[in-house]
Design an enzyme around this catalytic site. Structure first.
Site, PDB file in Angstrom:
ATOM      1  N   SER A 415       8.302 -49.761 -14.698  1.00  0.00           N
ATOM      2  CA  SER A 415       8.698 -48.638 -13.759  1.00  0.00           C
ATOM      3  C   SER A 415       9.982 -49.332 -13.080  1.00  0.00           C
ATOM      4  O   SER A 415      10.078 -50.475 -13.497  1.00  0.00           O
ATOM      5  CB  SER A 415       7.601 -48.610 -13.014  1.00  0.00           C
ATOM      6  OG  SER A 415       6.477 -46.999 -13.062  1.00  0.00           O
ATOM      7  N   PRO A 416      10.777 -48.004 -13.460  1.00  0.00           N
ATOM      8  CA  PRO A 416      11.724 -48.457 -12.675  1.00  0.00           C
ATOM      9  C   PRO A 416      11.240 -48.688 -11.301  1.00  0.00           C
ATOM     10  O   PRO A 416      11.281 -47.922 -10.403  1.00  0.00           O
ATOM     11  CB  PRO A 416      12.670 -47.090 -12.681  1.00  0.00           C
ATOM     12  CG  PRO A 416      12.398 -46.680 -13.402  1.00  0.00           C
ATOM     13  CD  PRO A 416      11.353 -46.847 -13.553  1.00  0.00           C
ATOM     14  N   GLN A 493      18.206 -45.977 -16.040  1.00  0.00           N
ATOM     15  CA  GLN A 493      17.919 -44.906 -14.947  1.00  0.00           C
ATOM     16  C   GLN A 493      19.119 -44.673 -14.666  1.00  0.00           C
ATOM     17  O   GLN A 493      19.571 -45.667 -13.565  1.00  0.00           O
ATOM     18  CB  GLN A 493      16.319 -45.291 -14.435  1.00  0.00           C
ATOM     19  CG  GLN A 493      16.231 -43.763 -13.498  1.00  0.00           C
ATOM     20  CD  GLN A 493      15.066 -43.592 -12.513  1.00  0.00           C
ATOM     21  OE1 GLN A 493      15.531 -45.454 -11.411  1.00  0.00           O
ATOM     22  NE2 GLN A 493      14.158 -43.440 -12.501  1.00  0.00           N
ATOM     23  N   TYR A 576      17.448 -38.547  -4.106  1.00  0.00           N
ATOM     24  CA  TYR A 576      18.461 -38.804  -4.209  1.00  0.00           C
ATOM     25  C   TYR A 576      19.505 -37.081  -4.796  1.00  0.00           C
ATOM     26  O   TYR A 576      18.819 -35.578  -4.727  1.00  0.00           O
ATOM     27  CB  TYR A 576      18.334 -39.304  -5.116  1.00  0.00           C
ATOM     28  CG  TYR A 576      17.900 -40.694  -5.096  1.00  0.00           C
ATOM     29  CD1 TYR A 576      18.227 -41.720  -3.497  1.00  0.00           C
ATOM     30  CD2 TYR A 576      16.536 -41.194  -5.543  1.00  0.00           C
ATOM     31  CE1 TYR A 576      17.772 -42.480  -2.960  1.00  0.00           C
ATOM     32  CE2 TYR A 576      16.007 -42.279  -5.301  1.00  0.00           C
ATOM     33  CZ  TYR A 576      17.140 -42.747  -4.281  1.00  0.00           C
ATOM     34  OH  TYR A 576      15.855 -44.282  -3.813  1.00  0.00           O
ATOM     35  N   ARG A 624      13.887 -37.524 -14.531  1.00  0.00           N
ATOM     36  CA  ARG A 624      12.400 -38.200 -13.267  1.00  0.00           C
ATOM     37  C   ARG A 624      12.382 -37.276 -12.364  1.00  0.00           C
ATOM     38  O   ARG A 624      13.962 -36.695 -11.907  1.00  0.00           O
ATOM     39  CB  ARG A 624      12.472 -39.169 -12.834  1.00  0.00           C
ATOM     40  CG  ARG A 624      11.952 -39.470 -11.549  1.00  0.00           C
ATOM     41  CD  ARG A 624      11.668 -40.710 -10.900  1.00  0.00           C
ATOM     42  NE  ARG A 624      10.200 -41.877 -11.581  1.00  0.00           N
ATOM     43  CZ  ARG A 624       9.686 -42.582 -11.336  1.00  0.00           C
ATOM     44  NH1 ARG A 624      10.087 -43.251  -9.982  1.00  0.00           N
ATOM     45  NH2 ARG A 624       9.113 -43.361 -12.132  1.00  0.00           N
ATOM     46  N   ARG A 718       3.849 -52.076  -9.166  1.00  0.00           N
ATOM     47  CA  ARG A 718       3.513 -52.339  -8.205  1.00  0.00           C
ATOM     48  C   ARG A 718       2.408 -53.817  -9.321  1.00  0.00           C
ATOM     49  O   ARG A 718       2.695 -55.026  -9.242  1.00  0.00           O
ATOM     50  CB  ARG A 718       2.853 -52.435  -6.970  1.00  0.00           C
ATOM     51  CG  ARG A 718       3.756 -51.594  -5.758  1.00  0.00           C
ATOM     52  CD  ARG A 718       3.408 -51.206  -4.987  1.00  0.00           C
ATOM     53  NE  ARG A 718       3.609 -50.267  -3.589  1.00  0.00           N
ATOM     54  CZ  ARG A 718       4.467 -48.966  -3.605  1.00  0.00           C
ATOM     55  NH1 ARG A 718       3.795 -48.356  -4.717  1.00  0.00           N
ATOM     56  NH2 ARG A 718       4.601 -48.555  -2.525  1.00  0.00           N
TER      57      ARG A 718
END
Length: 779
Positions: A415-416, A493, A576, A624, A718
């Site tokens: 993942s980013p 991304q 965002y 995303r 994680r």
């Protein structure tokens, strides 16, 4: 102790006999409003685990029940003229009337007082030290004390009718029939020597469209017989609900959850919920009788454990059972929603449809299914690999995946993940080590963290960027290392923090907290403050702002292409800038970019179109999104389907499906693979590839998600922070040595065999421990 059980179903009867068995001096009564022989169900399903618990609680009753069982291991799925069978599932069926007769006889043998045709409207006249409210789904005692119990009742989407048949099924059978009105499904299983249960179910809109609402009982039964004629093999369907007329026999399943299970009445006696009065779980995952019997066992055990301390026993009962029941209800919710959306799953090939059904609750994983039936899983793995052009049997996570001109060696994505470790947006040695290590760790695709398209687009001063040629060159160095030293692909991304920008690095000032000094101005879809009274106020963007930001994205995308990135993702999630346009919580514009969803999508789509024009045609682009804001009035999973469809039409190749972080008022429902249902809904309704994220932490999770068609890729966050070589480690854990989809760096090969041997030893120890436990239980 004087105990009164209101309700003579499995919960009330079994608890009564356990209490009397434990102490014959107790005065135990069961009050049942129906006659002794009345019952409106057909068969009851119990798992092998429940049978073991019954045997431990009262062996004599368990032996009688076991003698009456019809046991099966197979599940058969019928769809599109195919019959697909999986074994090893271990269930038992018994007639509900037979079960009640056994419990009634055992109660009488032990001296429990049974009173039939005794209608208890409330507990006012009950003189008892303990009152068990086992009076069923429509419990009047629960209703009387609703302020204490706080019941939450959710009527589900499907209508179903509970029927019987003389057709004796040799497996738990699911039959799916497509009609001009939509899908109907049957759940069927044998429960004695002469009969099987046969439940017919369909979404309410399908049920109404088929005209069943206006049919009489016999007409609707004839409809079902004709619809399921092939699986019924000439046998008739039978109703024993003589008290119901016409469409009243078709009901919607009510999911019941109670916040509290114990109330003390005016006399101080505890009134304790048990069975359907306390909770329900959809019949597709198990019967209410199973949960009711387990409730009775749990309370009897807790009373015995605490001796005369009833208060402590009731506290333990509520604490332990509410947790266990919630776990089962969560799985039941997954199963219920699966059957409510058969139209979506039926787009899958029959092989994948059947696998999806078997794993629908998320309680049965890929490796668990292998333990049950290794032959079935092996055949399925070969079929799935063949869809990628491979003649091999391998775990689904290690099948290759192709989009446009790019092929990923496996389905694992790093993942980013924000690292906040840049100076002036420039990635340096830290990012080379961080991303390089994860590329060497076996994942098919490695994402750089969200990189910002301008200095004022950053979340924190430590965030990376792509607004300068120097940053482009720094990224090119990292991409070059990954390509030269691994077979992993690497993705960029691009995003703009918008109203969530100009904040502290989390470990020096607090996450989402504004900088103490050096803040830069913020923009958003509408004027807003992310954390009320704390965050900097972002102003509403003008058309000139929108033009400038779009061109910033375009310039960054060109630099990403020049740097050699294999994949580009546009960040439209988590509150965002672009996400802020999409969510109605943050977009309050009254121009063409606000209002209905199509307008709110206008600017994010404009940016996407601009990027697609400059991004190389043979390289994939993903988006995303936040599929659920988890706030009333925000974006919903249904909106997410429309959002994904709009980006698909614009040329997106894949939707990276996340959720939340748009508002601090959010209330997500967490759990294993908790966001995967959003990815599955978008994938199978919109017809676009998806990436699942959120609490995916084991190879088993990835294998189950990919195999069932819930997503095409799985992004792991994680776990990759804790272990850069997560993919290599998980391959060894499940006993997969490659080579397809799995590449160990040659420098690390000396560690491969040692890791594989260690996990092989652990698996052998687990098998030996299980065999020893079974031997001790006589299994």
């Amino acid at each position: 102790m004087r105990i009164t059980c209101v309700g003579g179903g499995p919960a009330g009867l079994y608890f009564a006999l356990l209490m009397k068995k434990a102490d014959p001096a107790r005065v135990v009564r069961v009050l049942e409003r129906n006659r002794a022989g009345d019952t409106f169900g057909w068969g009851v399903v119990l798992s092998d685990q429940t049978v073991d618990a019954l045997r431990e609680a009262d062996a004599e009753t368990a032996d009688e029940i076991s003698d009456a069982f019809n046991h099966w291991d197979d599940i058969a799925v019928h769809i599109g003229g195919r019959r697909i069978v999986s074994g090893g599932h271990g269930f038992c069926g018994i007639g509900r009337k037979k079960l009640l007769n056994i419990l009634q006889a055992r109660c009488e043998q032990l001296g429990v007082e049974l009173a039939y045709e005794t209608d208890v409207a409330d507990d006012a006249g009950l003189d008892a030290d303990l009152i068990i409210a086992a009076d069923g789904l429509n419990s009047r005692l629960r209703q009387k004390y609703a302020a204490t119990y706080q019941p939450d009742i959710d009527l589900r989407r499907c209508r179903f009718v509970w029927l019987g048949t003389t057709k004796l099924f040799d497996a738990f059978t699911f039959d799916f029939q497509r009609t001009e009105w939509g899908w109907f499904q049957a759940h069927a299983y044998r429960f004695d020597a002469t009969h099987s249960t046969f439940i017919v179910e369909a979404p309410e809109e399908v049920w109404r469209a088929a005209g069943l609402e206006g049919m009489g009982k016999e007409e609707s039964i004839a409809f079902c017989e004709k619809l399921f004629a092939r699986v019924l093999d000439g046998h008739q369907l039978i109703s024993n609900a003589s008290h119901l007329r016409g469409s009243a026999q078709w009901i919607r399943f009510p999911r019941v959850v109670c916040k509290t299970w114990v109330h003390r009445n005016e006399r101080g006696a505890p009134v304790v919920l048990m069975g359907d009065a306390a909770h329900t779980a959809h019949f597709s995952i198990g019967s209410g009788s199973k949960l009711a019997l387990e409730d009775a066992i749990a309370l009897a055990r807790d009373i015995d454990k605490h001796g005369g301390d009833l208060e402590a026993a009731l506290a333990d009962y509520q604490a332990s059972r509410s947790i266990e029941v919630l776990r089962i209800q969560n799985a039941a919710r997954n199963s219920t929603e699966w059957f409510e959306n058969v139209e979506r799953h039926a787009r899958l090939a029959p092989e994948q449809f059947a696998y999806s059904l078997l794993t629908r609750s998320q309680r049965i994983s890929h490796e668990n299914l292998r333990l049950r039936d290794a032959g079935y899983v092996g055949e399925f793995e070969r079929w799935l690999a063949a869809q990628s052009g491979l003649d091999a049997q391998l775990p689904p996570m290690f099948t290759p995946y192709r989009l446009r001109g790019l092929t990923l060696k496996n389905r694992v994505v790093v993942s980013p993940m924000a690292q906040y470790s840049c100076v002036d947006g420039l990635p340096a040695d830290y990012h080379l080590a961080h991303l390089g290590a994860r590329a060497l760790g076996g994942a098919g695709l490695v994402f750089a963290e969200m990189s910002c398209v301008s200095p004022d687009a950053r979340i924190t001063p430590g965030c990376p960027g792509l607004w300068s040629d120097a940053q482009g060159a720094a990224w090119q160095r990292i991409v070059g290392f990954i390509h030269a030293n691994s077979s992993a692909k690497v993705a960029m991304q691009l995003g703009h923090a918008g109203p969530k920008g100009s904040t502290c690095v989390p470990w020096s000032g607090g996450e989402d907290r504004p900088l103490a000094s050096g803040n830069w101005p913020l923009m958003a879809a509408s004027e807003q403050q992310y954390i009320e009274g704390v965050s900097q106020v972002a102003r509403a963007m003008t058309r000139a702002d929108m033009d400038r930001v779009r061109e910033d994205f375009v310039s960054a995308a060109r630099r990403a292409a020049d740097a050699g990135f294999d994949w580009l993702e546009l960040h439209c999630a988590h509150g965002y800038l672009l996400s802020g346009f999409i969510s109605p919580l943050t977009n309050r514009r009254d121009d063409p970019y606000g209002g209905v969803l199509a307008n709110r999508l206008r600017y994010p789509l404009e940016v996407f179109h601009a990027l697609r024009e400059v991004w190389p045609e043979d390289r994939p682009m993903s988006v995303r999104i936040s599929a659920h804001d988890w706030v009333a009035g925000g974006t919903t999973p249904e909106d997410a389907v429309a959002i994904a469809a709009a980006f698909k039409a614009a040329g997106a190749d894949l939707i990276d499906v996340s959720s939340g972080q748009v508002s601090k008022a959010q209330k997500p429902i967490y759990g294993r693979m908790w966001q995967t249902p959003f990815a599955e809904s978008i994938r199978n309704r919109v017809g676009i590839a998806t990436m699942a994220v959120g609490a995916i932490s084991e190879a088993d999770h990835v294998n189950s998600i990919i195999a069932s068609g819930r997503a095409d890729l799985c992004a792991i966050a994680r776990p990759h922070l804790a272990n850069p070589a997560w993919t290599l480690t998980e391959a060894a854990r499940i006993g997969y040595a490659g080579p397809v989809g799995l590449e160990w760096p040659r420098q690390y090969l000396s560690g491969k065999s040692q890791l594989e041997r260690e996990f092989e030893r652990q698996r052998a120890d687990s098998v030996a421990a299980a065999e020893q436990a079974n031997k001790a239980l006589g299994v």
